[in-house]
Structures are given as C-alpha cells and as structure tokens.
Design a protein around this motif. Structure first.
Motif, PDB file in Angstrom:
ATOM      1  N   ALA A 121      44.836   1.127  36.598  1.00  0.00           N
ATOM      2  CA  ALA A 121      43.506   1.633  36.921  1.00  0.00           C
ATOM      3  C   ALA A 121      42.638   0.528  37.520  1.00  0.00           C
ATOM      4  N   GLU A 122      42.295   0.685  38.787  1.00  0.00           N
ATOM      5  CA  GLU A 122      41.453  -0.282  39.493  1.00  0.00           C
ATOM      6  C   GLU A 122      40.268   0.379  40.178  1.00  0.00           C
ATOM      7  N   LEU A 123      40.392   1.652  40.515  1.00  0.00           N
ATOM      8  CA  LEU A 123      39.301   2.344  41.193  1.00  0.00           C
ATOM      9  C   LEU A 123      38.131   2.552  40.237  1.00  0.00           C
ATOM     10  N   ASP A 124      36.942   2.357  40.746  1.00  0.00           N
ATOM     11  CA  ASP A 124      35.743   2.524  39.923  1.00  0.00           C
ATOM     12  C   ASP A 124      34.611   3.056  40.793  1.00  0.00           C
ATOM     13  N   PRO A 125      34.757   4.273  41.325  1.00  0.00           N
ATOM     14  CA  PRO A 125      33.741   4.787  42.240  1.00  0.00           C
ATOM     15  C   PRO A 125      32.432   5.104  41.539  1.00  0.00           C
ATOM     16  N   ASP A 126      31.350   4.994  42.287  1.00  0.00           N
ATOM     17  CA  ASP A 126      30.026   5.344  41.774  1.00  0.00           C
ATOM     18  C   ASP A 126      29.853   6.851  41.920  1.00  0.00           C
ATOM     19  N   HIS A 127      30.401   7.579  40.954  1.00  0.00           N
ATOM     20  CA  HIS A 127      30.406   9.043  41.005  1.00  0.00           C
ATOM     21  C   HIS A 127      30.341   9.574  39.578  1.00  0.00           C
ATOM     22  N   PRO A 128      29.590  10.667  39.346  1.00  0.00           N
ATOM     23  CA  PRO A 128      29.387  11.127  37.970  1.00  0.00           C
ATOM     24  C   PRO A 128      30.562  11.873  37.347  1.00  0.00           C
ATOM     25  N   HIS A 129      31.516  12.355  38.152  1.00  0.00           N
ATOM     26  CA  HIS A 129      32.587  13.203  37.595  1.00  0.00           C
ATOM     27  C   HIS A 129      33.946  12.659  38.043  1.00  0.00           C
ATOM     28  N   VAL A 130      34.439  11.677  37.303  1.00  0.00           N
ATOM     29  CA  VAL A 130      35.692  11.009  37.647  1.00  0.00           C
ATOM     30  C   VAL A 130      36.632  11.041  36.455  1.00  0.00           C
ATOM     31  N   LEU A 131      37.874  11.461  36.699  1.00  0.00           N
ATOM     32  CA  LEU A 131      38.930  11.416  35.696  1.00  0.00           C
ATOM     33  C   LEU A 131      40.016  10.476  36.207  1.00  0.00           C
ATOM     34  N   THR A 132      40.469   9.553  35.368  1.00  0.00           N
ATOM     35  CA  THR A 132      41.492   8.590  35.777  1.00  0.00           C
ATOM     36  C   THR A 132      42.743   8.768  34.939  1.00  0.00           C
ATOM     37  N   LEU A 133      43.878   8.926  35.605  1.00  0.00           N
ATOM     38  CA  LEU A 133      45.178   8.998  34.946  1.00  0.00           C
ATOM     39  C   LEU A 133      45.957   7.749  35.325  1.00  0.00           C
ATOM     40  N   GLU A 134      46.495   7.055  34.324  1.00  0.00           N
ATOM     41  CA  GLU A 134      47.207   5.810  34.561  1.00  0.00           C
ATOM     42  C   GLU A 134      48.668   5.946  34.133  1.00  0.00           C
ATOM     43  N   ALA A 135      49.559   5.476  34.986  1.00  0.00           N
ATOM     44  CA  ALA A 135      50.986   5.555  34.696  1.00  0.00           C
ATOM     45  C   ALA A 135      51.329   4.701  33.477  1.00  0.00           C
ATOM     46  N   ARG A 136      52.428   5.090  32.806  1.00  0.00           N
ATOM     47  CA  ARG A 136      52.893   4.326  31.656  1.00  0.00           C
ATOM     48  C   ARG A 136      54.325   3.887  31.892  1.00  0.00           C
ATOM     49  N   HIS A 137      54.570   2.597  31.663  1.00  0.00           N
ATOM     50  CA  HIS A 137      55.907   2.052  31.850  1.00  0.00           C
ATOM     51  C   HIS A 137      56.744   2.268  30.592  1.00  0.00           C
ATOM     52  N   ALA A 138      58.028   2.006  30.710  1.00  0.00           N
ATOM     53  CA  ALA A 138      58.935   2.173  29.584  1.00  0.00           C
ATOM     54  C   ALA A 138      58.611   1.173  28.482  1.00  0.00           C
ATOM     55  N   ASN A 139      58.809   1.584  27.234  1.00  0.00           N
ATOM     56  CA  ASN A 139      58.627   0.665  26.117  1.00  0.00           C
ATOM     57  C   ASN A 139      59.871  -0.190  25.934  1.00  0.00           C
ATOM     58  N   THR A 140      59.918  -0.944  24.850  1.00  0.00           N
ATOM     59  CA  THR A 140      61.043  -1.848  24.641  1.00  0.00           C
ATOM     60  C   THR A 140      62.361  -1.112  24.467  1.00  0.00           C
ATOM     61  N   GLU A 141      62.292   0.179  24.093  1.00  0.00           N
ATOM     62  CA  GLU A 141      63.516   0.973  23.968  1.00  0.00           C
ATOM     63  C   GLU A 141      63.898   1.656  25.271  1.00  0.00           C
ATOM     64  N   GLY A 142      63.084   1.466  26.315  1.00  0.00           N
ATOM     65  CA  GLY A 142      63.380   2.066  27.603  1.00  0.00           C
ATOM     66  C   GLY A 142      62.949   3.506  27.741  1.00  0.00           C
ATOM     67  N   THR A 143      62.070   3.975  26.848  1.00  0.00           N
ATOM     68  CA  THR A 143      61.605   5.357  26.900  1.00  0.00           C
ATOM     69  C   THR A 143      60.088   5.387  27.053  1.00  0.00           C
ATOM     70  N   GLY A 144      59.558   6.599  27.204  1.00  0.00           N
ATOM     71  CA  GLY A 144      58.116   6.776  27.277  1.00  0.00           C
ATOM     72  C   GLY A 144      57.517   6.650  28.654  1.00  0.00           C
ATOM     73  N   VAL A 145      58.344   6.671  29.699  1.00  0.00           N
ATOM     74  CA  VAL A 145      57.830   6.513  31.059  1.00  0.00           C
ATOM     75  C   VAL A 145      57.039   7.750  31.490  1.00  0.00           C
ATOM     76  N   VAL A 146      55.868   7.531  32.058  1.00  0.00           N
ATOM     77  CA  VAL A 146      55.095   8.581  32.725  1.00  0.00           C
ATOM     78  C   VAL A 146      54.740   8.016  34.103  1.00  0.00           C
ATOM     79  N   ASP A 147      55.449   8.468  35.141  1.00  0.00           N
ATOM     80  CA  ASP A 147      55.262   7.873  36.467  1.00  0.00           C
ATOM     81  C   ASP A 147      54.188   8.592  37.259  1.00  0.00           C
ATOM     82  N   LEU A 148      53.896   8.050  38.458  1.00  0.00           N
ATOM     83  CA  LEU A 148      52.833   8.611  39.291  1.00  0.00           C
ATOM     84  C   LEU A 148      53.143  10.025  39.746  1.00  0.00           C
ATOM     85  N   ALA A 149      54.412  10.301  40.025  1.00  0.00           N
ATOM     86  CA  ALA A 149      54.787  11.649  40.461  1.00  0.00           C
ATOM     87  C   ALA A 149      54.438  12.683  39.390  1.00  0.00           C
ATOM     88  N   GLU A 150      54.715  12.353  38.136  1.00  0.00           N
ATOM     89  CA  GLU A 150      54.372  13.262  37.040  1.00  0.00           C
ATOM     90  C   GLU A 150      52.862  13.405  36.905  1.00  0.00           C
TER      91      GLU A 150
END
Length: 424
Positions: free
Chosen positions: A244-273
């Motif tokens: 998350a780097e975008l920070d627009p001056d706007h009153p109605h913004v929702l930010t979704l950030e991708a999640r990388h795999a944990n130490t077990e290699g699971t839990g990925v949530v990529d940009l496509a999803e």
C-alpha cells in the motif's frame, strides 16, 4: 517529484550531489550494545523511559546532549531504521540504499547521493535487514534470501542476502510520504506543463480508463495519487496494491493489499484475487497500483465490464512500449498477444507517460490506445502520441500535438483548437 525540490534551497544539503551525513556525533559501539542488551532483556515495548533508564544504568557520563543523541540512536536501532533513521527524517528523502557497510546512498529527487557515514560491519547491515524484514512478518535467511515487505510507518523494505548479492547484504528502503501533491503543485514545480495539466483534469472528469507508464522512481505512484484526488467525492475508489503506497486526497477510498506466503508457504492472496474481490464491492473506480503480473487479465476484464475510469501504473520505457509490456504480462496469465490486444483496445483509453531526468520528474507524454490494422505492434495494439511536453530547457511554450490528438479530443468531448491542445 518532491515538495522541496533538490537544488531549490541555498543550503548545501539542498544542492544535488552534496553528501549527506547520518546522524550527529558518533556513539560508542560498546555503549550501544550494553544498553541494547539491557533493554531487550525485558519483555514489552521499547519506550524512551526504558532506554533512558538503561542508559543511566550503564554508568557512562555523556552530558545532556550526549545522552539525547544516544537515546535517539538506540531507539532507532531497536524500533526504527537503525543508523539510517536520521536520513528518513528528512522530508525530501524518498529512497535509501545500502550497497555495503561503507556505501549508503539516498534520493532526494535529483538522483542518488552518497552518504558520508555507514555501518560498522557487514554483520550490522545484515542484522538490520533481518530485523526490518521480521517486523514485516517475513523471514530473511539463506532459504529466503530476497524479500520485500511493507512496515510501519510507511516504509517499503527490500533486502537481498549473499550469495545472491555478490557484494554483501543489499538494502533498499522506499519511504512513503503522507504528503499528497495537488496538480497545481506539479505545475509550480515544473513537473507538468499547464496545458498538459488541463488535459489530465479532463481525462479524469471524462472517466477515461488509463495507465501511467514510466521507469522505477519516475513518479508513477505519486501522479496516480494526485489524479485520484481529482475524482468526485461521490465516487467509491477501490485501490489494489502489492504494498500500500497510494494515498489520494479523497473521502471514499478502500485499499486492498496483497499477502505473501507465510513460513509454511500458505496464505497467499495475490493481486489477481484482490481484483476479483474488488468487483464485488460496488467500486466506482478500480485501481491497480502496479500491473506487473497476471493481474493484468483481471484489470482488463474489469475495465471491459462497465467499470470505466479505472487504471493503474505499469513499468515501460515509453508510452509506445506499453503494448509490448501488456503482451508480456498477459502471457503470464495465459493470454495470447491477440487476446491482450483485443481486451486492451476496448478497456484502455490513454497512456500517461512520466519520466525522470537530471532536471527532475515530469509528465512527458499522453498517448491514445488504439487497435492497429496490421499485426504489429503487439499483434494489433498501439499507443498513438496525442500530446507531448517540450523537452526541458528548450524554452518552447506549447505542447506538441501528435497524430493521436484528434482521437483524444473526441474522447474528451472537445474540439481540437488551432493552438493550445488543452483549451476548450
């Protein structure tokens, strides 16, 4: 672009090429280690009170100024960027690079500048890198030698360990500044031509779908935040980012950030999803902070299903190179160049290209996305130059109109004027 452009002040620190210095007077490494061990021996957050207590308990007489300097340095070691923390306090600094213990650089908007001071040893660089990556919830070791994380308060940290790095631990820190620039400030800084600024305003008002292209550090994310601030307050913006780097001056913004795999290699949530999830959130505009992988398929699909006015950023050498870049990213998603061209020709309206030179960052060109009659470039897709800013230092007052200007003017709902392509 920075609010205080390098070279605009009279002090040596404001001039491009003037070496910066890390911190104040040097602190005894033995004292740092003693206080560090005392503080970390107890559980709980590292507070200024605990650091001050440990410093007094060391028995060293430093005086008022010395004690304050030691407290700042030790707190930075335990909570912040260590010896790099003083650099991050400069509001002009956007990037810090550590290439070796004695090779530290920063960027204040005019390119890399070397810092006089550095680290005590390679082990100190590695220890800082491991700690920062751990704060971001990842692991940096021989099994995972290249890691990128985002940590509070707005740092994006990338680290590489040997032997992947041939010269030792490499550390790159991108600093996200909370200050959001207005289009007027871009004009005042000379980063966007006044007529080009009016074209950008019309692009956002007409809800044209767009990509902002450019190299790393050219100002793509900064410009995207500025443009999103031009959206009406009634619109719901859904931002999708790897970090998350975008920070627009706007009153109605929702930010979704991708999640990388944990130490077990699971839990990925990529940009496509995340793009797929965003479409279920009734977005007014869907924005992908940076298209650099298979998520380009979902973005083009979203822009082809009634979600106009969206877009994102993409790495490219020029606006003309964007079709080839899209084709390469589409291949990662299993799309043929022909399929990418068909999707992009109907999904995208314009490409806004930003570039960076010794004179600073600037909006260099706007091109229109169109299908080609033949098979090239990118098997049916091209970006036709519409308006280009005059090269810096030439003294030319007007924009240069290209063959794509009539198409852009039609999409903006304005007539192509005899002079000044941004006027109505």
């Amino acid at each position: 672009m920075t609010r205080h452009r390098a070279g605009s002040g009279s002090s040596p620190a404001a001039r491009p090429g003037a070496p910066a210095t890390v911190g104040g007077p040097p602190i005894d490494p033995a004292l740092l280690e003693t206080v560090r061990q005392t503080v970390l021996a107890e559980s709980g957050p590292v507070t200024d009170l605990r650091v001050a207590t440990a410093l007094r308990g060391s028995g060293r007489l430093l005086g008022a100024a010395g004690s304050l300097a030691a407290m700042d340095r030790i707190s930075a070691e335990l909570n912040g960027l260590g010896p790099l923390q003083p650099l991050a306090l400069d509001p002009r600094v956007t990037d810090i690079f550590v290439n070796a213990p004695d090779s530290v650089w920063l960027d204040r908007g005019a390119g890399p500048e070397r810092v006089r001071a550095g680290f005590e040893s390679e082990a100190a660089v590695r220890a800082l890198a491991v700690r920062l990556i751990a704060v971001g919830g990842r692991r940096l070791d021989d099994s995972s030698p290249c890691v990128d994380v985002r940590i509070a308060p707005g740092y994006r940290v990338h680290a590489v360990l040997p032997p992947i790095s041939c010269t030792g631990t490499l550390l790159s820190i991108r600093i996200r500044r909370r200050t959001v620039f207005t289009l007027a400030e871009w004009r005042e800084a000379g980063s966007v031509h006044p007529d080009m600024a009016r074209v950008l305003e019309r692009i956002m008002a007409a809800r044209l779908s767009f990509l902002i292209s450019g190299a790393t550090g050219a100002g793509k994310t900064t410009l995207l935040s500025t443009l999103l601030g031009l959206c009406p307050a009634s619109e719901r913006l859904v931002l999708i980012e790897d970090a998350a780097e975008l920070d627009p001056d706007h009153p109605h913004v929702l930010t979704l950030e991708a999640r990388h795999a944990n130490t077990e290699g699971t839990g990925v949530v990529d940009l496509a999803e995340l793009v797929r999830q965003a479409l279920r959130m009734t977005p007014g505009r869907v924005i992908v902070g940076e298209c650099r992988g298979p998520e380009v398929r979902e973005l083009l699909t979203a822009l082809n299903t009634g979600h106009s006015g969206g877009g994102g950023t993409i790495h490219a050498n020029s606006a003309r190179d964007v079709p080839a870049r899209l084709a390469a990213l589409g291949a990662l998603a299993g799309l043929t160049p022909q399929a990418v061209a068909l999707q992009a020709a109907s999904a995208l309206d314009v490409v806004i290209h930003v570039e960076r030179s010794a004179a600073g960052r600037r909006v260099a060109e706007i091109g229109v996305v169109a299908a080609t009659a033949g098979g090239m470039p990118a098997d049916g897709l091209q970006v036709v130059p519409a308006v280009s800013a005059p090269p810096p230092g030439t003294g030319e007052p007007a924009l240069v109109r290209g063959p794509g200007w009539p198409t852009l003017a039609a999409r903006l709902g304005i007539a192509a004027p005899p002079q000044g392509p941004a006027s109505s």
